[in-house]
Write a protein that holds these residues in place. Structure first.
Motif, PDB file in Angstrom:
ATOM      1  N   PHE A  56       0.762  -0.968  -0.157  1.00 22.93           N
ATOM      2  CA  PHE A  56      -0.070   0.023  -0.173  1.00 22.93           C
ATOM      3  C   PHE A  56       0.833   1.168   0.018  1.00 22.93           C
ATOM      4  O   PHE A  56       0.590   2.175  -0.526  1.00 22.93           O
ATOM      5  N   VAL A  57       1.954   1.425   0.619  1.00 25.42           N
ATOM      6  CA  VAL A  57       2.949   2.485   0.637  1.00 25.42           C
ATOM      7  C   VAL A  57       3.313   2.613  -0.683  1.00 25.42           C
ATOM      8  O   VAL A  57       3.362   3.789  -1.012  1.00 25.42           O
ATOM      9  N   PHE A  58       3.963   1.669  -1.583  1.00 26.45           N
ATOM     10  CA  PHE A  58       4.278   1.922  -2.863  1.00 26.45           C
ATOM     11  C   PHE A  58       3.156   2.377  -3.801  1.00 26.45           C
ATOM     12  O   PHE A  58       3.270   2.906  -5.020  1.00 26.45           O
ATOM     13  N   LYS A  59       1.862   1.675  -3.396  1.00 24.44           N
ATOM     14  CA  LYS A  59       0.708   2.168  -4.047  1.00 24.44           C
ATOM     15  C   LYS A  59       0.333   3.859  -4.055  1.00 24.44           C
ATOM     16  O   LYS A  59       0.036   4.545  -4.918  1.00 24.44           O
ATOM     17  N   VAL A  60       0.348   4.195  -2.959  1.00 21.09           N
ATOM     18  CA  VAL A  60       0.158   5.601  -2.590  1.00 21.09           C
ATOM     19  C   VAL A  60       1.409   6.454  -3.138  1.00 21.09           C
ATOM     20  O   VAL A  60       0.899   7.523  -3.655  1.00 21.09           O
ATOM     21  N   MET A  61       2.580   6.086  -3.220  1.00 23.63           N
ATOM     22  CA  MET A  61       3.645   6.957  -3.932  1.00 23.63           C
ATOM     23  C   MET A  61       3.111   6.977  -5.237  1.00 23.63           C
ATOM     24  O   MET A  61       3.863   8.086  -6.078  1.00 23.63           O
ATOM     25  N   ASN A  62       2.420   6.026  -5.887  1.00 23.72           N
ATOM     26  CA  ASN A  62       2.329   6.321  -7.324  1.00 23.72           C
ATOM     27  C   ASN A  62       0.718   6.879  -7.562  1.00 23.72           C
ATOM     28  O   ASN A  62       0.197   6.756  -8.711  1.00 23.72           O
ATOM     29  N   TYR A  63      -0.046   7.212  -6.489  1.00 23.63           N
ATOM     30  CA  TYR A  63      -1.279   7.994  -6.805  1.00 23.63           C
ATOM     31  C   TYR A  63      -1.060   9.199  -7.596  1.00 23.63           C
ATOM     32  O   TYR A  63      -0.226   9.737  -7.364  1.00 23.63           O
ATOM     33  N   SER A  64      -1.953   9.408  -8.558  1.00 24.52           N
ATOM     34  CA  SER A  64      -1.701  10.565  -9.458  1.00 24.52           C
ATOM     35  C   SER A  64      -1.936  11.830  -8.447  1.00 24.52           C
ATOM     36  O   SER A  64      -1.170  12.779  -8.540  1.00 24.52           O
TER      37      SER A  64
END
Length: 313
Positions: A56-64
């Protein structure tokens, strides 16, 4: 050669090999062991604790929205604010060193004010108070507005966007610190350099550009790099303007919507670490470039090698 010791006679016994033992440092190994255990415990806690939720951390880092806040509120604001701060800071430093008492006084008052006011307080005042106090800015002769001596009127609403106010506020604040850094760098250059340039017919501005500032960069670059790194972190203060297109603000939005507080905050922390690490590398390269020929530079190793070769053959 006179003064040199005569060579030993062939029949004289040569000294034997000295069996020297290195000094033991058991405390160092104990410290290394303790540090290794602490690092291993930290890595284990990061890897084995499921609450970190690394996917989820890496997912948040790639949020638009997070990437937009990174580009606009962090990178663009940092670059623009540092350009304003460095340019205005050098000008203020030159004014502070001027023989004109008015220029010295203006520079002193400016640096005194912006160094004394916390940046968060300054951002709040600029974000909430300027538009209220000055909806329009009239440029002209003071107290002569009724006589038609106003040359230009600026509608503050046209420049009152959050990003613009943030850049102006951080840039003005940074200029006060850069003025002191630049002044220290200029004073580090021997006055004889300026006198020699004047003897060659250079005017003051050309002497400053071609003689003084290039040599002062050796002193100016390290603290300027630190100020740039600090500016990256100070962009989180844009929430006081307020600005929504900012990295940490967007991470807070994700945290509040998903209730995954620490993973969302850690995503912003990783981006700050990446940007500041890049700036540290750039700072190190600039320090090596402007530190060539001075003590503590990378050329010292070659010099010491030559000294050893001359001493020991």
């Amino acid at each position: 050669m006179s003064g040199s010791a005569p060579p030993p006679a062939p029949d004289e016994p040569r000294p034997g090999v000295i069996d020297a033992k290195p000094v033991r440092h058991p405390g160092r190994w104990v410290a290394v062991a303790v540090i290794a255990i602490v690092i291993a415990m930290m890595i284990s806690s990061f890897v084995t604790n499921p609450k970190w939720d690394w996917p989820f951390v890496f997912k948040v880092m790639n949020y638009s929205p997070v990437l937009e806040g990174l580009a606009k509120g962090t990178i663009i604001v940092t670059v623009a604010s540092m350009i304003i701060g460095v340019t205005l800071g050098i000008l203020l430093a030159i004014m502070r060193l001027s023989d004109n008492p008015v220029l010295r006084g203006v520079s002193f008052v400016y640096t005194w004010f912006f160094r004394a006011v916390p940046r968060y307080v300054l951002m709040v005042i600029l974000g909430l108070g300027v538009l209220y106090l000055y909806p329009t800015l009239d440029i002209g002769v003071p107290f002569m507005k009724d006589f038609g001596l106003t040359f230009y009127s600026l509608d503050v609403k046209t420049i009152s966007s959050g990003i613009t106010v943030g850049i102006i506020g951080l840039g003005l604040s940074e200029a006060a610190y850069m003025a002191e850094i630049a002044r220290a760098g200029i004073l580090s250059v021997d006055r004889g350099q300026r006198e020699a340039a004047e003897a060659l017919g250079m005017d003051s501005s050309k002497t400053m550009r071609r003689i003084v500032l290039p040599q002062a960069m050796r002193v100016i670059v390290p603290p300027t790099g630190n100020e740039a790194i600090s500016m990256v972190k100070d962009t989180s203060l844009l929430v006081a303007v307020p600005v929504s297109a900012e990295l940490f603000y967007q991470a807070q939005v994700v945290a509040n919507n998903t209730y995954k507080i620490m993973p969302s905050y850690f995503a912003a922390l990783l981006w700050y670490l990446i940007i500041c690490s890049v700036l540290m590398l750039v700072q190190a390269r600039l320090e090596r470039k402007y530190g060539r020929g001075f003590g503590g530079s990378a050329t010292d190793g070659g010099l010491m090698t030559k000294v050893k070769s001359l001493s020991f053959g």
